[in-house]
Design an enzyme around this catalytic site. Structure first.
Site, PDB file in Angstrom:
ATOM      1  N   CYS A 132       0.817  -1.225   0.000  1.00 60.08           N
ATOM      2  CA  CYS A 132       0.000   0.000   0.000  1.00 60.08           C
ATOM      3  C   CYS A 132       0.845   1.267   0.000  1.00 60.08           C
ATOM      4  O   CYS A 132       0.357   2.345  -0.323  1.00 60.08           O
ATOM      5  CB  CYS A 132      -0.941  -0.005   1.198  1.00 60.08           C
ATOM      6  SG  CYS A 132      -1.897  -1.521   1.308  1.00 60.08           S
ATOM      7  N   HIS A 170      -3.630   6.793   2.739  1.00 63.38           N
ATOM      8  CA  HIS A 170      -3.975   5.476   2.213  1.00 63.38           C
ATOM      9  C   HIS A 170      -5.379   5.139   2.718  1.00 63.38           C
ATOM     10  O   HIS A 170      -5.669   5.279   3.907  1.00 63.38           O
ATOM     11  CB  HIS A 170      -2.936   4.465   2.706  1.00 63.38           C
ATOM     12  CG  HIS A 170      -3.318   3.049   2.436  1.00 63.38           C
ATOM     13  ND1 HIS A 170      -3.876   2.668   1.234  1.00 63.38           N
ATOM     14  CD2 HIS A 170      -3.262   1.936   3.215  1.00 63.38           C
ATOM     15  CE1 HIS A 170      -4.132   1.367   1.288  1.00 63.38           C
ATOM     16  NE2 HIS A 170      -3.766   0.904   2.468  1.00 63.38           N
ATOM     17  N   ASN A 211     -10.031  -0.646   0.134  1.00 60.69           N
ATOM     18  CA  ASN A 211      -8.582  -0.463   0.152  1.00 60.69           C
ATOM     19  C   ASN A 211      -8.019  -1.063  -1.146  1.00 60.69           C
ATOM     20  O   ASN A 211      -8.089  -2.275  -1.344  1.00 60.69           O
ATOM     21  CB  ASN A 211      -8.032  -1.178   1.394  1.00 60.69           C
ATOM     22  CG  ASN A 211      -6.518  -1.187   1.472  1.00 60.69           C
ATOM     23  OD1 ASN A 211      -5.826  -0.855   0.508  1.00 60.69           O
ATOM     24  ND2 ASN A 211      -6.001  -1.588   2.622  1.00 60.69           N
TER      25      ASN A 211
HETATM   26  C1  LIG Z   1     -10.054  -6.664   9.829  1.00 59.41           C
HETATM   27  C2  LIG Z   1     -10.730  -5.712  10.789  1.00 59.41           C
HETATM   28  C3  LIG Z   1     -11.767  -4.861  10.061  1.00 59.41           C
HETATM   29  C4  LIG Z   1     -11.432  -6.534  11.882  1.00 59.41           C
HETATM   30  O1  LIG Z   1     -12.136  -5.650  12.741  1.00 59.41           O
HETATM   31  P1  LIG Z   1     -12.106  -5.886  14.317  1.00 59.41           P
HETATM   32  O2  LIG Z   1     -13.035  -4.927  14.911  1.00 59.41           O
HETATM   33  O3  LIG Z   1     -10.659  -5.841  14.719  1.00 59.41           O
HETATM   34  O4  LIG Z   1     -12.698  -7.313  14.417  1.00 59.41           O
HETATM   35  P2  LIG Z   1     -12.041  -8.599  15.109  1.00 59.41           P
HETATM   36  O5  LIG Z   1     -10.967  -9.138  14.207  1.00 59.41           O
HETATM   37  O6  LIG Z   1     -11.666  -8.236  16.520  1.00 59.41           O
HETATM   38  O7  LIG Z   1     -13.264  -9.539  15.114  1.00 59.41           O
HETATM   39  C5  LIG Z   1     -14.419  -9.269  15.885  1.00 59.41           C
HETATM   40  C6  LIG Z   1     -15.451 -10.299  15.530  1.00 59.41           C
HETATM   41  O8  LIG Z   1     -15.991  -9.996  14.232  1.00 59.41           O
HETATM   42  C7  LIG Z   1     -15.892 -11.148  13.415  1.00 59.41           C
HETATM   43  N1  LIG Z   1     -15.687 -10.746  12.037  1.00 59.41           N
HETATM   44  C8  LIG Z   1     -14.503 -10.587  11.385  1.00 59.41           C
HETATM   45  N2  LIG Z   1     -14.747 -10.210  10.111  1.00 59.41           N
HETATM   46  C9  LIG Z   1     -16.093 -10.125   9.991  1.00 59.41           C
HETATM   47  C10 LIG Z   1     -16.940  -9.788   8.921  1.00 59.41           C
HETATM   48  N3  LIG Z   1     -16.470  -9.448   7.711  1.00 59.41           N
HETATM   49  N4  LIG Z   1     -18.274  -9.794   9.146  1.00 59.41           N
HETATM   50  C11 LIG Z   1     -18.789 -10.126  10.328  1.00 59.41           C
HETATM   51  N5  LIG Z   1     -18.027 -10.477  11.369  1.00 59.41           N
HETATM   52  C12 LIG Z   1     -16.697 -10.473  11.198  1.00 59.41           C
HETATM   53  C13 LIG Z   1     -14.716 -11.938  13.981  1.00 59.41           C
HETATM   54  O9  LIG Z   1     -14.808 -13.291  13.618  1.00 59.41           O
HETATM   55  C14 LIG Z   1     -14.907 -11.728  15.457  1.00 59.41           C
HETATM   56  O10 LIG Z   1     -15.904 -12.595  15.915  1.00 59.41           O
HETATM   57  P3  LIG Z   1     -15.749 -13.343  17.343  1.00 59.41           P
HETATM   58  O11 LIG Z   1     -15.687 -12.222  18.354  1.00 59.41           O
HETATM   59  O12 LIG Z   1     -16.973 -14.178  17.396  1.00 59.41           O
HETATM   60  O13 LIG Z   1     -14.467 -14.084  17.232  1.00 59.41           O
HETATM   61  C15 LIG Z   1      -9.685  -4.787  11.500  1.00 59.41           C
HETATM   62  O14 LIG Z   1      -8.866  -5.536  12.352  1.00 59.41           O
HETATM   63  C16 LIG Z   1      -8.816  -4.060  10.515  1.00 59.41           C
HETATM   64  O15 LIG Z   1      -9.292  -3.215   9.763  1.00 59.41           O
HETATM   65  N6  LIG Z   1      -7.496  -4.330  10.520  1.00 59.41           N
HETATM   66  C17 LIG Z   1      -6.564  -3.709   9.604  1.00 59.41           C
HETATM   67  C18 LIG Z   1      -6.436  -4.549   8.355  1.00 59.41           C
HETATM   68  C19 LIG Z   1      -5.973  -3.759   7.185  1.00 59.41           C
HETATM   69  O16 LIG Z   1      -6.441  -2.669   6.961  1.00 59.41           O
HETATM   70  N7  LIG Z   1      -5.046  -4.295   6.382  1.00 59.41           N
HETATM   71  C20 LIG Z   1      -4.486  -3.642   5.266  1.00 59.41           C
HETATM   72  C21 LIG Z   1      -3.498  -2.630   5.731  1.00 59.41           C
HETATM   73  S1  LIG Z   1      -2.709  -1.830   4.424  1.00 59.41           S
END
Ligand SMILES: CC(C)(COP(=O)(O)OP(=O)(O)OC[C@H]1O[C@@H](n2cnc3c(N)ncnc32)[C@H](O)[C@@H]1OP(=O)(O)O)[C@@H](O)C(=O)NCCC(=O)NCCS
Length: 329
Positions: free
Chosen positions: A116, A256, A286
């Site tokens: 990115c 970004h 993204n």
């Molecule tokens: C991926 C991301 C959106 C997850 O959001 P979060 O609030 O951290 O969610 P968590 O990973 O803690 O998961 C919370 C719950 O939601 C669930 N969940 C994850 N993705 C889900 C989706 N698409 N839809 C519904 N539920 C989802 C998980 O399984 C978890 O369930 P559980 O509590 O029963 O285990 C977040 O971590 C993120 O944006 N990270 C950065 C990733 C990124 O941007 N990468 C590229 C960088 S350049």
């Protein structure tokens, strides 16, 4: 020693494929829902390539638009830097494919893999080379077909990304888009937080690898989240410290387009009015290396900044890598 030349952005262009994948479309693929995706990411839809479309096809469109905007012809470009983690092939580089497609007969061409951070890193490399007098017209492109490496069984990652491309032509400063400051960095110790485990020399593709989806992106979302918030804030703080500007001097931050929560969380630690942040991730998700140049071109064409505006570009991603640039438009 010859003095370094000042460098400017002569033109910009972007292209996103027509096919739309909405949150509701994703509900049919994985166990997710529109409300979860909007509240956790701010994303509503993203664009995906059509059958047969690849990264060079997206790059070609955005490059043509940037060259037209800059008023340069194919023979004028002497270097192509194409940032992507989703090249058409492992070999040859997508930059060389583009060079042939656009007839850039006088240009050297190479790809960079900085995820990115790719476009801003490419811009910074181009700036240094032009400043030193090594090249005069550099075409920098960020282009990604993220859908080709996404695992549409993994709801934690597939909802986040889309396909798109953006480009800019850089050259000696001619009254527009002067690059005032630049910075790039990396921390390879965090590399495994976003990885495509197979398909390279460590683990070549086999039927077993493909059956286990190891040729697709695997991400530790929480680790990346924390890195992104901290790095976004640090990049802006350090950019201001290096240049002596105050947060209120910046007319527009083009970050970004990672995730609205990450952007808002970083902003809460910076003294910058949210109205001065450009956001289009609700429409594109993204798009990795495509993200910043797509946003830059869109914001510019929408009149979100004008001649004289101070524009900050901030990017971070897999590697881990990061890059920033400050531009007096
Ligand atoms: C991926 C991301 C959106 C997850 O959001 P979060 O609030 O951290 O969610 P968590 O990973 O803690 O998961 C919370 C719950 O939601 C669930 N969940 C994850 N993705 C889900 C989706 N698409 N839809 C519904 N539920 C989802 C998980 O399984 C978890 O369930 P559980 O509590 O029963 O285990 C977040 O971590 C993120 O944006 N990270 C950065 C990733 C990124 O941007 N990468 C590229 C960088 S350049």
């Amino acid at each position: 020693m010859t003095a370094l030349r000042e460098v400017g952005i002569l033109g910009t262009g972007s292209y996103a494929p027509e096919r739309v994948l909405s949150n509701h479309d994703l509900e049919k693929l994985v166990d997710t829902n529109d409300e979860w995706i909007v509240s956790r990411t701010g994303m509503r839809e993203r664009r995906l390539v059509s059958e047969g479309q690849a990264t060079s096809d997206l790059a070609c469109e955005s490059a043509k638009r940037a060259m037209e905007d800059a008023g340069v012809g194919a023979g004028d470009i002497d270097l192509v830097i194409l940032a992507t983690v989703t090249p058409d092939h492992l070999v040859p580089s997508t930059a060389c494919i583009l060079q042939a497609r656009l007839g850039l007969v006088n240009a050297s061409a190479f790809d960079i893999n900085v995820a990115c951070s790719g476009f801003v890193t490419g811009m910074n490399v181009a700036k240094s080379l032009i400043a030193a007098g090594a090249y005069n017209r550099v075409l920098v492109i960020g282009a990604e077909t993220m859908s080709s490496i996404l695992n549409y069984k993994d709801r934690g990652s597939c909802i986040l990304f889309g396909d798109a491309s953006g480009a800019a032509v850089l050259g000696p400063y001619a009254g527009q888009g002067k690059i005032l400051d630049m910075h790039t960095g990396a921390d390879g110790t965090g590399g495994m937080s976003m990885v495509v485990p197979a398909g390279g020399s460590r683990k070549p593709c086999t039927p077993e690898v493909v059956a286990a989806d190891e040729h697709k992106l695997v991400m530790k979302g929480n680790e990346v989240y924390k890195f992104a918030v901290a790095k976004f804030k640090d990049l802006v703080v350090e950019q201001l410290a290096r240049t002596g500007y105050k947060p209120s001097d910046i007319d527009l931050v083009i970050p970004h387009q990672v995730n609205l929560r990450i952007i808002e969380s970083a902003l809460s630690r910076l003294d910058i009015d949210p109205a001065r942040i450009y956001i289009n991730l609700d429409r594109y998700g993204n798009t990795s290396a495509g993200s910043v140049p797509l946003a830059l071109d869109e914001a510019r064409r929408a009149g979100r900044f004008q001649s004289g505006s101070l524009v900050s570009l901030v990017a971070f991603g897999a590697g881990l890598t990061w890059a920033s640039s400050l531009i007096r438009w």
